[in-house]
Each structure stands twice: as structure tokens, then as C-alpha cells.
Design a protein around this motif. Structure first.
Motif, PDB file in Angstrom:
ATOM      1  N   LEU A  63       0.831  -1.207   0.000  1.00 49.63           N
ATOM      2  CA  LEU A  63       0.000   0.000   0.000  1.00 49.63           C
ATOM      3  C   LEU A  63       0.863   1.253   0.000  1.00 49.63           C
ATOM      4  O   LEU A  63       0.504   2.256  -0.615  1.00 49.63           O
ATOM      5  N   GLY A  64       2.024   1.190   0.652  1.00 51.80           N
ATOM      6  CA  GLY A  64       2.939   2.332   0.659  1.00 51.80           C
ATOM      7  C   GLY A  64       3.438   2.661  -0.740  1.00 51.80           C
ATOM      8  O   GLY A  64       3.509   3.825  -1.131  1.00 51.80           O
ATOM      9  N   ARG A  67       0.504   4.156  -2.662  1.00 48.02           N
ATOM     10  CA  ARG A  67       0.278   5.539  -2.247  1.00 48.02           C
ATOM     11  C   ARG A  67       1.341   6.460  -2.843  1.00 48.02           C
ATOM     12  O   ARG A  67       1.031   7.535  -3.344  1.00 48.02           O
ATOM     13  N   LEU A  70       0.650   7.241  -6.392  1.00 49.94           N
ATOM     14  CA  LEU A  70      -0.470   8.176  -6.530  1.00 49.94           C
ATOM     15  C   LEU A  70      -0.050   9.602  -6.181  1.00 49.94           C
ATOM     16  O   LEU A  70      -0.404  10.554  -6.883  1.00 49.94           O
ATOM     17  N   VAL A  71       0.711   9.758  -5.097  1.00 52.23           N
ATOM     18  CA  VAL A  71       1.159  11.090  -4.675  1.00 52.23           C
ATOM     19  C   VAL A  71       2.046  11.713  -5.743  1.00 52.23           C
ATOM     20  O   VAL A  71       1.940  12.904  -6.048  1.00 52.23           O
ATOM     21  N   THR A  83      -4.973  -6.407   1.327  1.00 55.38           N
ATOM     22  CA  THR A  83      -5.193  -5.900   2.680  1.00 55.38           C
ATOM     23  C   THR A  83      -5.981  -6.928   3.486  1.00 55.38           C
ATOM     24  O   THR A  83      -6.648  -7.793   2.920  1.00 55.38           O
TER      25      THR A  83
END
Length: 98
Positions: A63-64, A67, A70-71, A83
Motif C-alpha cells: 500500500l505504501g 500511495r 499516486l502522490v 489488505t
């Protein structure tokens, strides 16, 4: 081969959902309990086959990592993150080793 049709259908479903974008899969338990009235558990053997299919047909990411992409507005292609919504012990004993 037993289960081959189901496997092919699952792979086709995965490709249709993850193509060109990210997919987050949520699991509840990795166990084969004697009773599962709400069908929330996935047997360890089945989970292992699902993870193998993910590795073949998608790009597993944390997930990191998802993310961060996406950032940074980086393209996300065929990414999939797994998850777990609860902290059952079988997460450590069954899922983590797989």
C-alpha cells in the motif's frame, strides 16, 4: 485438472479489473474454520493459488508503494495490493508466509 476452469475465470476477472490501473483486494481471514456462516474465510491453499495468480497476471505492490505512486502522479499499471481487515492470528501463521 480440477479447479482449472475457476482459475481461468479468476485470471480473466483479475485482468479485466487491474488492466492499466491499481486494484486493492481485501481479505478477512486465511483459515479453514469448521463453520463460516458468512463466507468470510479463504482456505490457505486457495489463498496461495490466488497469490500465485496475482504474481502471474498483475504486479503485487505494498500500500505504501501504491500511495507513493499516486502522490507522485506516476502511472500505475496492473498493480494489486492485498489488505486484511482484522488481526486474526492466521494472518501471521498462514498469510504472511505465502
Amino acid at each position: 485438472m480440477r479447479g482449472w476452469k475457476t482459475f481461468r475465470q479468476g485470471a480473466r476477472w483479475l485482468r479485466s479489473r487491474a488492466r492499466g490501473r491499481a486494484l486493492i483486494l481485501g481479505y478477512h481471514r486465511i483459515a479453514d474454520p469448521p463453520s463460516d456462516p458468512y463466507s468470510l474465510s479463504v482456505a490457505p491453499e486457495r489463498f496461495e493459488r490466488q497469490v500465485e495468480a496475482l504474481r502471474r497476471h498483475a504486479r503485487p505492490v505494498s500500500l505504501g508503494e501504491l500511495r507513493g505512486s499516486l502522490v507522485r502522479r506516476e502511472p500505475i499499471h496492473d498493480a494489486v495490493a492485498i489488505t486484511f481487515d482484522d488481526g486474526y492470528a492466521d494472518l501471521l501463521t498462514e498469510a504472511v508466509p505465502i
